[in-house]
Design a protein around this motif. Structure first.
Motif, mmCIF file in Angstrom:
data_model
loop_
_atom_site.group_PDB
_atom_site.id
_atom_site.type_symbol
_atom_site.label_atom_id
_atom_site.label_comp_id
_atom_site.label_asym_id
_atom_site.label_seq_id
_atom_site.Cartn_x
_atom_site.Cartn_y
_atom_site.Cartn_z
ATOM 1 N N GLU A 18 0.690 -1.247 0.163
ATOM 2 C CA GLU A 18 -0.193 -0.126 0.102
ATOM 3 C C GLU A 18 0.938 1.063 0.009
ATOM 4 O OE1 GLU A 18 -3.752 1.590 2.566
ATOM 5 O OE2 GLU A 18 -2.738 -0.161 3.270
ATOM 6 N N CYS A 19 2.079 1.352 0.676
ATOM 7 C CA CYS A 19 2.963 2.447 0.736
ATOM 8 C C CYS A 19 3.378 2.620 -0.484
ATOM 9 C CB CYS A 19 4.013 2.176 1.777
ATOM 10 S SG CYS A 19 5.319 3.519 1.915
ATOM 11 N N LEU A 20 3.816 1.716 -1.177
ATOM 12 C CA LEU A 20 4.356 1.721 -2.421
ATOM 13 C C LEU A 20 3.345 2.295 -3.676
ATOM 14 C CD1 LEU A 20 6.745 1.246 -4.637
ATOM 15 C CD2 LEU A 20 5.876 -1.239 -4.781
ATOM 16 N N MET A 21 2.300 1.847 -3.484
ATOM 17 C CA MET A 21 1.303 2.339 -4.325
ATOM 18 C C MET A 21 0.979 3.814 -4.302
ATOM 19 S SD MET A 21 -1.073 -1.020 -4.543
ATOM 20 C CE MET A 21 -2.366 -0.372 -5.771
ATOM 21 N N SER A 22 0.797 4.136 -2.879
ATOM 22 C CA SER A 22 0.767 5.743 -2.692
ATOM 23 C C SER A 22 1.737 6.526 -3.118
ATOM 24 C CB SER A 22 0.644 5.497 -1.055
ATOM 25 O OG SER A 22 -0.523 4.943 -0.784
ATOM 26 N N ARG A 23 3.003 6.092 -2.911
ATOM 27 C CA ARG A 23 4.206 6.841 -3.571
ATOM 28 C C ARG A 23 4.067 7.148 -5.192
ATOM 29 N NH1 ARG A 23 7.709 3.493 -0.537
ATOM 30 N NH2 ARG A 23 8.589 2.646 -2.469
ATOM 31 N N LEU A 24 3.415 6.010 -5.942
ATOM 32 C CA LEU A 24 3.230 6.249 -7.568
ATOM 33 C C LEU A 24 1.772 6.667 -7.349
ATOM 34 C CD1 LEU A 24 4.711 2.929 -8.233
ATOM 35 C CD2 LEU A 24 5.965 5.204 -8.504
ATOM 36 N N GLN A 25 1.770 8.064 -7.474
ATOM 37 C CA GLN A 25 0.515 8.486 -7.578
ATOM 38 C C GLN A 25 -0.078 8.656 -9.096
ATOM 39 O OE1 GLN A 25 0.411 12.621 -5.640
ATOM 40 N NE2 GLN A 25 0.956 11.523 -3.630
ATOM 41 N N HIS A 26 1.044 8.720 -9.989
ATOM 42 C CA HIS A 26 0.790 9.032 -11.433
ATOM 43 C C HIS A 26 0.341 7.566 -12.235
ATOM 44 C CE1 HIS A 26 1.319 13.208 -11.589
ATOM 45 N NE2 HIS A 26 2.447 13.190 -10.930
ATOM 46 N N THR A 27 0.654 6.586 -11.375
ATOM 47 C CA THR A 27 0.428 5.189 -11.662
ATOM 48 C C THR A 27 -0.777 4.567 -11.065
ATOM 49 O OG1 THR A 27 2.678 5.177 -11.897
ATOM 50 C CG2 THR A 27 1.525 3.033 -12.269
ATOM 51 N N PHE A 28 -1.026 4.493 -10.102
ATOM 52 C CA PHE A 28 -2.000 4.005 -9.198
ATOM 53 C C PHE A 28 -2.819 5.127 -8.486
ATOM 54 C CE2 PHE A 28 1.478 1.167 -9.241
ATOM 55 C CZ PHE A 28 0.968 -0.163 -9.842
ATOM 56 N N LYS A 29 -4.179 4.984 -8.415
ATOM 57 C CA LYS A 29 -5.134 5.954 -7.463
ATOM 58 C C LYS A 29 -6.037 5.192 -6.981
ATOM 59 C CE LYS A 29 -8.384 6.953 -11.490
ATOM 60 N NZ LYS A 29 -9.043 7.935 -12.107
ATOM 61 N N GLN A 30 -6.627 5.605 -5.844
ATOM 62 C CA GLN A 30 -7.449 4.889 -4.908
ATOM 63 C C GLN A 30 -8.773 5.746 -5.030
ATOM 64 O OE1 GLN A 30 -6.430 5.106 -0.981
ATOM 65 N NE2 GLN A 30 -7.555 3.288 -0.360
ATOM 66 N N GLU A 31 -9.954 4.940 -5.240
ATOM 67 C CA GLU A 31 -11.408 5.566 -5.159
ATOM 68 C C GLU A 31 -12.282 4.733 -4.346
ATOM 69 O OE1 GLU A 31 -12.569 5.078 -9.340
ATOM 70 O OE2 GLU A 31 -11.285 6.631 -10.028
ATOM 71 N N MET A 32 -13.343 5.389 -3.794
ATOM 72 C CA MET A 32 -14.345 4.871 -3.010
ATOM 73 C C MET A 32 -15.553 4.311 -3.879
ATOM 74 S SD MET A 32 -12.919 5.256 -0.102
ATOM 75 C CE MET A 32 -14.319 4.888 0.784
ATOM 76 N N THR A 33 -15.849 3.179 -3.725
ATOM 77 C CA THR A 33 -17.058 2.797 -4.560
ATOM 78 C C THR A 33 -18.134 2.073 -3.494
ATOM 79 O OG1 THR A 33 -15.849 0.636 -4.795
ATOM 80 C CG2 THR A 33 -15.721 2.215 -6.449
ATOM 81 N N GLY A 34 -19.218 2.099 -4.017
ATOM 82 C CA GLY A 34 -20.385 1.505 -3.151
ATOM 83 C C GLY A 34 -21.238 2.612 -2.496
ATOM 84 N N VAL A 35 -22.312 2.269 -1.736
ATOM 85 C CA VAL A 35 -23.100 3.129 -1.182
ATOM 86 C C VAL A 35 -23.331 2.549 0.244
ATOM 87 C CG1 VAL A 35 -25.270 4.442 -0.936
ATOM 88 C CG2 VAL A 35 -24.246 4.260 -3.089
ATOM 89 N N GLY A 36 -23.308 3.335 1.332
ATOM 90 C CA GLY A 36 -23.689 2.925 2.645
ATOM 91 C C GLY A 36 -22.593 1.955 3.175
ATOM 92 N N ALA A 37 -23.411 0.706 3.664
ATOM 93 C CA ALA A 37 -22.581 -0.416 4.225
ATOM 94 C C ALA A 37 -21.773 -1.065 2.962
ATOM 95 C CB ALA A 37 -23.351 -1.613 4.698
ATOM 96 N N SER A 38 -21.955 -0.959 1.754
ATOM 97 C CA SER A 38 -21.138 -1.454 0.803
ATOM 98 C C SER A 38 -20.035 -0.668 0.476
ATOM 99 C CB SER A 38 -21.814 -1.999 -0.249
ATOM 100 O OG SER A 38 -22.735 -0.866 -1.007
ATOM 101 N N LEU A 39 -19.661 0.350 1.083
ATOM 102 C CA LEU A 39 -18.582 1.283 0.881
ATOM 103 C C LEU A 39 -17.186 0.765 0.960
ATOM 104 C CD1 LEU A 39 -18.198 4.471 -0.083
ATOM 105 C CD2 LEU A 39 -17.577 5.034 2.375
ATOM 106 N N GLU A 40 -16.584 0.799 -0.320
ATOM 107 C CA GLU A 40 -15.252 -0.064 -0.141
ATOM 108 C C GLU A 40 -14.114 0.944 -0.981
ATOM 109 O OE1 GLU A 40 -13.413 -4.128 -1.799
ATOM 110 O OE2 GLU A 40 -15.442 -3.340 -2.671
ATOM 111 N N LYS A 41 -12.816 0.691 -0.512
ATOM 112 C CA LYS A 41 -11.687 1.572 -1.269
ATOM 113 C C LYS A 41 -10.997 0.702 -2.338
ATOM 114 C CE LYS A 41 -10.348 4.211 2.939
ATOM 115 N NZ LYS A 41 -9.413 4.524 3.734
ATOM 116 N N ARG A 42 -10.981 1.057 -3.299
ATOM 117 C CA ARG A 42 -10.409 0.195 -4.574
ATOM 118 C C ARG A 42 -9.430 0.979 -5.222
ATOM 119 N NH1 ARG A 42 -15.212 -3.096 -7.792
ATOM 120 N NH2 ARG A 42 -15.875 -4.268 -5.950
ATOM 121 N N TRP A 43 -8.071 0.348 -5.567
ATOM 122 C CA TRP A 43 -7.216 0.625 -6.546
ATOM 123 C C TRP A 43 -7.361 0.483 -7.686
ATOM 124 C CZ3 TRP A 43 -3.216 3.568 -4.489
ATOM 125 C CH2 TRP A 43 -3.048 3.746 -3.171
ATOM 126 N N LYS A 44 -7.077 1.564 -8.766
ATOM 127 C CA LYS A 44 -7.136 1.543 -10.055
ATOM 128 C C LYS A 44 -5.937 1.612 -10.803
ATOM 129 C CE LYS A 44 -12.016 2.123 -10.627
ATOM 130 N NZ LYS A 44 -13.242 3.079 -11.390
#
Length: 601
Positions: A565-591
């Motif tokens: 996770e730390c490696l992916m956070s350093r590469l901001q132009h290669t990977f990004k993190q988004e929030m998907t889902g609503v309510g209880a199904s809220l989830e963090k996904r990397w693209k």
């Protein structure tokens, strides 16, 4: 004076308890005790010398008629008798009565403890018809009777003149007394003689003890006065005459101790005043002149001691060499070549001698080594002191020299003042006396003037030397200031050089920063970035970090979720993190956003 009391049961008391004494005093050895106290010749109980042909069965000496010690004219006391020797008491005939000895097989009568200074005895068992005259007739053979106190209860108290007479009276204890030839019960009795306590005896004994104590104290006092060191002679009072005498004694080495003690006493008494100050200063100066003599004497004694040590060491070395030679002789005699020719006793003696010689040699060798170690320690101490002395700077040496010169200058000035005062006093005394100048005084004045001139010249020399030392000190201080300035300049140059080095390092820092700012730090991280990019490219809607790590764990179990996770956070132009889902199904996904990031960079 007797303290006799009578009780209802006809018993007698004498202000003491009537407990029996364990040590019998009325046994046959009473005569022995009395004769031993008096220092009489060794005589038997019958008054004759002790002979080897004594027959215990007959109770008398063979061929010698029985003699009783109580016969008139026999004023002696029997000598000491051994306890194992049988004692036989004889019949005693008096004018009015007869005394029969007790049965020798019966135990001796018991007696009480003897009071100190006892001269009084208790006599019990008297016949009822016995009179004071009969008592005197019986006991006057023991010694001079001072007083008799007779009771109606068949007992009495007799006080003798001396203590040893009591022992003779105790000899009669146990005898049966019969008045005349009568067999009436009232005319017979069994005597019991015992010690009695009387105040007069105790008082006389205490007086005697006090007299002996006084004599002992007097003797000790006389002994202490004899042994007490004599008092020092008194110190004379100060006067001009006594001052001149003491001044002359101070110049003499043999009389210096006595004179300096007198000088010390005068100073402590407060004899120093304005008029006598110069005289005292002269005497103190004379005392000071002995310091060099004492130092020289000490050095001479130390030299003698060193020479004595050296002689002792040489003598000890010679003795050790001789001991070594003797031991070598013993060892050579112990070899097989000569050992077989000696007898067994000779071999034993040689072995003992060799052992003794080796022990003595070792003791002397240890002593010599100890002396050498002490000398080495003294030498090392001297070297340490020399090194510490050489470490002193020239500045401190010059300062100490300057202080010493200053003190010498002051002392010379004081001496000059003292000489001036002496000259003035001499002039005043000369003017008051209105006399013509004597040749002695003129000579003294000339000597004083010459001494004054010499002191002035010496003072000038010391002042010049003092000024020269001060100039050298000032010069050294200037050199020191210059050295300090040079040192400050060097420090400034060093600080400038350090600043330049720091600035050059700061200029190189951005390049290193750019190099160190690379997000991918190793080849392993680059491989992980490639694998994760491939995985997320297959999943266009993204994936959670757990899903990604589960995929990576199939390739390597050592991969940590936080590192990924730390490696992916350093590469901001290669990977990004988004929030998907609503309510209880809220989830963090990397693209994977590498294609868009390539356009931005």
């Amino acid at each position: 004076m007797f303290l006799v009391q009578y009780s209802a049961d006809n018993s007698r008391t004498l202000n003491v308890d009537s407990t029996a004494m364990t040590l019998p005093m009325s046994d046959p050895t009473a005569w022995a005790t009395a004769m031993n106290n008096l220092g009489m010749a060794p005589l038997g109980i019958a008054g004759q010398p002790i002979l080897p042909d004594f027959d215990p069965a007959l109770g008398m000496m063979t061929g010698i008629p029985p003699i009783t010690p109580m016969m008139p004219g026999l004023g002696i006391v029997p000598p000491p008798i051994p306890p194992d020797m049988p004692v036989v008491k004889e019949i005693i005939h008096c004018k009015s009565c007869t005394l029969f000895p007790p049965n020798p097989n019966l135990p001796p009568p018991a007696t009480r403890e003897r009071p100190p200074g006892c001269k009084t005895v208790f006599v019990g068992g008297l016949p009822e018809n016995g009179t004071e005259q009969i008592i005197v007739e019986v006991f006057e053979q023991c010694g001079e009777i001072i007083a008799i106190r007779k009771s109606k209860k068949n007992f009495c108290h007799i006080r003798f003149a001396e203590e040893y007479m009591v022992d003779k009276a105790l000899y009669l204890s146990g005898y049966r007394i019969r008045l005349g030839s009568s067999t009436d019960k009232k005319d017979t009795g069994r005597l019991h003689v015992d010690f009695a306590q009387a105040r007069d005896d105790l008082y006389e004994w205490e007086c005697k003890q006090r007299m002996l104590a006084r004599e002992e104290r007097h003797r000790r006092r006389m002994e202490e006065e004899r042994l007490r060191p004599p008092s020092p002679p008194p110190v004379v009072h100060y006067s001009d005459h006594e001052c001149s005498i003491v001044a002359e004694k101070l110049k003499d080495d043999s009389k210096f101790s006595e004179a300096v003690q007198t000088l010390l006493t005068w100073i402590e008494r407060g004899e120093v005043n304005r008029r006598s100050a110069n005289n005292f200063y002269s005497m103190i100066q004379s005392a000071n002149s002995h310091v060099r003599r004492l130092v020289n004497e000490k050095a001479a004694h130390e030299k003698d001691m060193e020479e004595a040590k050296e002689k002792f060491k040489q003598a000890l070395s010679g003795i050790l060499i001789q001991f070594e030679q003797i031991v070598a002789v013993y060892h050579s005699a112990s070899k097989q070549k000569a050992w077989d020719h000696f007898t067994k006793a000779q071999r034993k003696n040689i072995s003992v001698w060799c052992k003794q010689a080796e022990e003595i040699r070792n003791i002397h060798n240890d002593e010599l080594m100890g002396i050498r170690r002490e000398e080495e320690m003294e030498m090392s101490d001297d070297e340490i002191e020399e090194t510490t002395e050489t470490k002193e700077t020239e500045e401190s040496a010059l300062v100490s020299q300057a202080e010493a010169l200053k003190e010498e200058n002051d002392s010379l000035r004081w001496q000059l003042d003292a000489y001036r005062n002496e000259v003035e006093l001499l002039k005043q005394e000369q003017g008051k006396a209105h006399r013509e100048d004597d040749p002695n005084k003129e000579q003294q004045l000339k000597l004083l003037q010459q001494a004054l001139q010499g002191m002035q010249q010496h003072l000038l020399k010391v002042q010049e030397e003092y000024k020269r030392k001060e100039a050298e000190l000032e010069k050294i201080k200037d050199d020191k200031l210059q050295v300090e300035k040079m040192l400050e300049n060097l420090k400034e140059k060093e600080s400038c050089a350090s600043r330049l080095c720091a600035s050059s390092q700061d200029s190189d820092y951005p390049l290193e920063k750019t190099l160190n700012s690379c997000p991918v730090k190793s080849e392993r991280e680059a491989l992980l970035v490639g694998i994760i990019s491939t995985f997320l490219h297959v999943h266009p809607f993204g994936a959670s970090i757990e899903y990604i790590c589960s995929y990576l764990h199939r390739l390597d179990n050592k991969i940590c979720t936080s590192d990924v996770e730390c490696l992916m956070s350093r590469l901001q132009h290669t990977f990004k993190q988004e929030m998907t889902g609503v309510g209880a199904s809220l989830e963090k996904r990397w693209k994977f956003c590498g294609f868009e990031g390539l356009k931005l960079t």
